[in-house]
Design a protein around this motif. Structure first.
Motif, PDB file in Angstrom:
ATOM      1  N   THR A  92       0.980  -1.178   0.089  1.00 40.68           N
ATOM      2  CA  THR A  92       0.130   0.032   0.108  1.00 40.68           C
ATOM      3  C   THR A  92       0.911   1.342   0.018  1.00 40.68           C
ATOM      4  O   THR A  92       0.306   2.393   0.237  1.00 40.68           O
ATOM      5  N   SER A  93       2.243   0.968  -0.372  1.00 46.18           N
ATOM      6  CA  SER A  93       3.184   2.287  -0.281  1.00 46.18           C
ATOM      7  C   SER A  93       4.050   2.152  -1.406  1.00 46.18           C
ATOM      8  O   SER A  93       3.955   0.937  -2.243  1.00 46.18           O
ATOM      9  N   ASP A  94       4.488   3.268  -1.707  1.00 44.73           N
ATOM     10  CA  ASP A  94       5.724   2.975  -2.932  1.00 44.73           C
ATOM     11  C   ASP A  94       6.931   2.306  -2.507  1.00 44.73           C
ATOM     12  O   ASP A  94       7.702   2.810  -1.630  1.00 44.73           O
ATOM     13  N   ALA A  95       6.932   1.063  -2.753  1.00 46.71           N
ATOM     14  CA  ALA A  95       8.018   0.267  -1.968  1.00 46.71           C
ATOM     15  C   ALA A  95       9.401   0.570  -2.407  1.00 46.71           C
ATOM     16  O   ALA A  95      10.228   0.521  -1.593  1.00 46.71           O
ATOM     17  N   ASP A  96       9.646   1.215  -3.356  1.00 45.67           N
ATOM     18  CA  ASP A  96      10.845   1.617  -3.921  1.00 45.67           C
ATOM     19  C   ASP A  96      11.472   2.617  -2.980  1.00 45.67           C
ATOM     20  O   ASP A  96      12.660   3.097  -2.977  1.00 45.67           O
ATOM     21  N   SER A  97      10.484   3.412  -2.238  1.00 44.31           N
ATOM     22  CA  SER A  97      11.072   4.504  -1.536  1.00 44.31           C
ATOM     23  C   SER A  97      11.140   4.433  -0.187  1.00 44.31           C
ATOM     24  O   SER A  97      11.514   5.015   0.490  1.00 44.31           O
ATOM     25  N   VAL A  98      10.852   2.923   0.014  1.00 44.07           N
ATOM     26  CA  VAL A  98      10.644   2.540   1.534  1.00 44.07           C
ATOM     27  C   VAL A  98      11.967   1.772   1.959  1.00 44.07           C
ATOM     28  O   VAL A  98      12.828   1.035   1.204  1.00 44.07           O
ATOM     29  N   SER A  99      12.881   2.517   3.199  1.00 46.40           N
ATOM     30  CA  SER A  99      13.878   1.920   3.581  1.00 46.40           C
ATOM     31  C   SER A  99      13.886   0.301   3.852  1.00 46.40           C
ATOM     32  O   SER A  99      12.747  -0.025   4.501  1.00 46.40           O
ATOM     33  N   PRO A 100      14.854  -0.492   3.629  1.00 46.29           N
ATOM     34  CA  PRO A 100      14.891  -1.902   4.029  1.00 46.29           C
ATOM     35  C   PRO A 100      14.280  -2.145   5.527  1.00 46.29           C
ATOM     36  O   PRO A 100      14.738  -1.653   6.521  1.00 46.29           O
ATOM     37  N   VAL A 101      13.197  -2.968   5.665  1.00 47.87           N
ATOM     38  CA  VAL A 101      12.812  -3.341   7.232  1.00 47.87           C
ATOM     39  C   VAL A 101      13.506  -4.275   7.712  1.00 47.87           C
ATOM     40  O   VAL A 101      13.469  -5.554   6.909  1.00 47.87           O
ATOM     41  N   ARG A 102      14.036  -4.280   8.588  1.00 47.40           N
ATOM     42  CA  ARG A 102      14.767  -5.345   9.287  1.00 47.40           C
ATOM     43  C   ARG A 102      14.130  -5.485  10.897  1.00 47.40           C
ATOM     44  O   ARG A 102      14.285  -4.714  11.638  1.00 47.40           O
ATOM     45  N   GLN A 103      13.570  -6.861  11.133  1.00 52.08           N
ATOM     46  CA  GLN A 103      13.054  -7.047  12.174  1.00 52.08           C
ATOM     47  C   GLN A 103      13.458  -8.474  12.837  1.00 52.08           C
ATOM     48  O   GLN A 103      12.672  -9.548  12.466  1.00 52.08           O
ATOM     49  N   PRO A 104      14.490  -8.234  13.536  1.00 55.54           N
ATOM     50  CA  PRO A 104      14.929  -9.449  14.430  1.00 55.54           C
ATOM     51  C   PRO A 104      14.070  -9.880  15.421  1.00 55.54           C
ATOM     52  O   PRO A 104      13.569  -8.960  16.440  1.00 55.54           O
ATOM     53  N   PHE A 105      13.805 -11.286  15.816  1.00 54.11           N
ATOM     54  CA  PHE A 105      12.858 -11.725  16.907  1.00 54.11           C
ATOM     55  C   PHE A 105      13.670 -12.705  17.677  1.00 54.11           C
ATOM     56  O   PHE A 105      14.370 -13.660  16.965  1.00 54.11           O
ATOM     57  N   VAL A 106      13.760 -12.565  18.914  1.00 54.67           N
ATOM     58  CA  VAL A 106      14.540 -13.603  19.923  1.00 54.67           C
ATOM     59  C   VAL A 106      13.474 -14.194  20.514  1.00 54.67           C
ATOM     60  O   VAL A 106      12.581 -14.004  21.003  1.00 54.67           O
ATOM     61  N   GLY A 107      13.830 -15.832  20.540  1.00 57.08           N
ATOM     62  CA  GLY A 107      13.187 -16.792  21.205  1.00 57.08           C
ATOM     63  C   GLY A 107      13.239 -17.059  22.502  1.00 57.08           C
ATOM     64  O   GLY A 107      13.907 -16.176  23.260  1.00 57.08           O
ATOM     65  N   THR A 108      12.867 -18.178  22.925  1.00 60.37           N
ATOM     66  CA  THR A 108      12.625 -18.381  24.532  1.00 60.37           C
ATOM     67  C   THR A 108      13.653 -19.579  24.769  1.00 60.37           C
ATOM     68  O   THR A 108      13.655 -20.734  24.079  1.00 60.37           O
ATOM     69  N   LEU A 109      14.737 -19.664  25.670  1.00 61.07           N
ATOM     70  CA  LEU A 109      15.559 -20.924  26.136  1.00 61.07           C
ATOM     71  C   LEU A 109      14.628 -21.582  26.944  1.00 61.07           C
ATOM     72  O   LEU A 109      13.882 -21.338  27.778  1.00 61.07           O
ATOM     73  N   VAL A 110      14.703 -22.943  26.513  1.00 63.50           N
ATOM     74  CA  VAL A 110      14.053 -24.201  27.282  1.00 63.50           C
ATOM     75  C   VAL A 110      15.081 -25.028  27.796  1.00 63.50           C
ATOM     76  O   VAL A 110      15.720 -25.877  27.008  1.00 63.50           O
ATOM     77  N   PRO A 111      15.413 -24.922  29.017  1.00 66.08           N
ATOM     78  CA  PRO A 111      16.494 -25.404  29.749  1.00 66.08           C
ATOM     79  C   PRO A 111      16.232 -26.943  29.821  1.00 66.08           C
ATOM     80  O   PRO A 111      17.353 -27.811  29.447  1.00 66.08           O
ATOM     81  N   GLY A 112      15.040 -27.778  29.810  1.00 67.77           N
ATOM     82  CA  GLY A 112      14.695 -29.139  29.455  1.00 67.77           C
ATOM     83  C   GLY A 112      15.636 -29.995  30.389  1.00 67.77           C
ATOM     84  O   GLY A 112      16.165 -29.400  31.400  1.00 67.77           O
ATOM     85  N   SER A 113      15.782 -31.131  30.207  1.00 70.05           N
ATOM     86  CA  SER A 113      16.429 -31.989  31.107  1.00 70.05           C
ATOM     87  C   SER A 113      17.623 -32.771  30.390  1.00 70.05           C
ATOM     88  O   SER A 113      18.196 -33.954  30.905  1.00 70.05           O
ATOM     89  N   THR A 114      18.057 -32.424  28.825  1.00 65.25           N
ATOM     90  CA  THR A 114      19.028 -33.053  28.366  1.00 65.25           C
ATOM     91  C   THR A 114      20.547 -32.565  28.672  1.00 65.25           C
ATOM     92  O   THR A 114      21.384 -33.168  28.079  1.00 65.25           O
ATOM     93  N   ALA A 115      20.349 -31.247  29.188  1.00 71.57           N
ATOM     94  CA  ALA A 115      21.520 -30.689  29.535  1.00 71.57           C
ATOM     95  C   ALA A 115      21.652 -30.598  31.247  1.00 71.57           C
ATOM     96  O   ALA A 115      20.681 -30.152  31.787  1.00 71.57           O
ATOM     97  N   ALA A 116      22.816 -31.056  31.857  1.00 71.68           N
ATOM     98  CA  ALA A 116      22.816 -30.931  33.298  1.00 71.68           C
ATOM     99  C   ALA A 116      24.111 -30.502  33.886  1.00 71.68           C
ATOM    100  O   ALA A 116      25.099 -30.454  33.028  1.00 71.68           O
ATOM    101  N   ALA A 117      24.117 -29.720  35.029  1.00 68.79           N
ATOM    102  CA  ALA A 117      25.211 -29.299  35.493  1.00 68.79           C
ATOM    103  C   ALA A 117      26.511 -30.375  35.825  1.00 68.79           C
ATOM    104  O   ALA A 117      25.898 -31.621  36.249  1.00 68.79           O
ATOM    105  N   LEU A 118      27.773 -29.976  35.695  1.00 70.90           N
ATOM    106  CA  LEU A 118      28.702 -31.028  35.965  1.00 70.90           C
ATOM    107  C   LEU A 118      28.883 -31.139  37.832  1.00 70.90           C
ATOM    108  O   LEU A 118      28.524 -30.279  38.473  1.00 70.90           O
TER     109      LEU A 118
END
Length: 340
Positions: A314-340
């Motif tokens: 709905t805009s003039d795409a050629d005049s729009v600066s590149p959109v950069r949207q990074p998204f960070v997920g969530t750590l799932v500690p689980g049980s396959t990694a344990a402390a020594l």
């Protein structure tokens, strides 16, 4: 012989409606579009006839005649992968909510992106108004020529081109989060199964961040380069474990499962003998298996991708600066990694 009323709905044409209503094709067309002036009786008769026959307007054909459709092309990596399957579902949901149509092609194994380039040409041949690319297997150089014709957005993978937009997973942040967790558990020698850039850019970026974070934490790192198959590099990882490594970090949950299977075949327990981590967090049953992983933010990426594309249309795409949207997920500690 069956009557017009008996035809399947998708075969009913505007000519069928006009004939049944006793008007010209042009009159029926204008009436169904809400154009022109007709007596209330004529308008009502045409609309009632169309409904009775089950007439479905061919919006794609109409838009093609006008020069371009309001449909967005979506190129997706093989949807049998749960992460891509969920992304596809969420993109469809978001597009529906915003009144956009997605025309989708899926790509499996593809040497040097040739099939993907061909698929993009086919989508453009259907006069799509924009392209969402949800596969990392096609390079920026291969994508850029298409930006001359329609706005392009990558969904999932980061992009550097000033002509291509992105809503993507922050794979470097994901690698750092996972590695920091392993460091906090006290591991001092770790194997990193590092997918090469040609096989998977996201896995490659995650692995690079893992290596850097582990090294910064004073951890010894054994790097094993792998290709696309989940079982690649597993034998080398096990050799490093026998040599003293106490954890194996994988850039995907599929690789994590391959390592766990191999360890079990050797009679080693997870995490009793060896800790293992993955990334994606989308595999069905990941919670029941207790996988230590990073749940990627599929929903946020899909919502941002469709919202951004709608804005570009709905805009003039050629005049729009590149959109950069990074998204960070969530750590799932689980049980396959344990402390020594």
């Amino acid at each position: 012989m069956s009557s017009t009323d008996d035809r399947p709905a998708l075969r009913v044409t505007i000519s069928d409606v006009a004939t049944a209503a006793g008007v010209s094709r042009a009159t029926a067309t204008r009436a169904l579009k809400g154009e022109g002036r007709f007596s209330p009786e004529t308008q009502e008769r045409i609309l009632a006839t169309a409904e009775r026959l089950g007439y479905v307007p061919n919006t794609m054909a109409a838009e093609l005649a006008a020069g371009r459709t309001g449909t967005v092309g979506l190129m997706l990596r093989d949807a049998s992968n749960p992460a891509y399957g969920l992304l596809f579902s969420r993109l469809q949901d978001e597009a529906h909510q915003r009144g956009l149509d997605l025309l989708t092609v899926t790509i499996g194994a593809d040497v040097q992106g040739a099939k993907q380039v061909g698929a993009l040409h086919r989508l453009l041949g259907m006069r799509v108004a924009g392209l969402i690319v949800a596969t990392g297997g096609i390079t920026t150089a291969q994508l850029e020529p298409f930006a001359d014709q329609v706005p392009i957005l990558r969904a999932g993978r980061a992009e550097t081109s000033g002509r291509i937009h992105s809503a993507h997973y922050d794979d470097a942040a994901h690698g750092r989060l996972l590695a920091s967790h392993v460091v906090s558990l006290g591991h001092r020698r770790v194997v990193v199964l590092a997918g090469n850039e040609e096989a998977s850019v996201p896995e490659h970026l995650r692995a690079l961040a893992m290596q850097s974070t582990l090294a910064s934490g004073g951890v010894g790192v054994d790097v094993v380069s792998t290709g696309a198959r989940p079982d690649e590099g597993v034998a080398e990882a096990l050799a490093a474990v026998r040599a003293g490594a106490t954890a194996v970090m994988c850039a995907s949950d599929y690789r994590q499962l391959a390592v766990m299977r191999a360890l079990r075949s050797l009679g080693l327990s997870v995490p009793g003998d060896v800790s293992v981590t993955g990334c994606d967090g989308i595999l069905p049953g990941a919670d029941l298996l207790g996988l230590t992983t990073l749940r990627i933010p599929v929903e946020a990426v899909a919502a941002a991708a469709v919202e951004t594309m709608q804005g570009l249309l709905t805009s003039d795409a050629d005049s729009v600066s590149p959109v950069r949207q990074p998204f960070v997920g969530t750590l799932v500690p689980g049980s396959t990694a344990a402390a020594l």
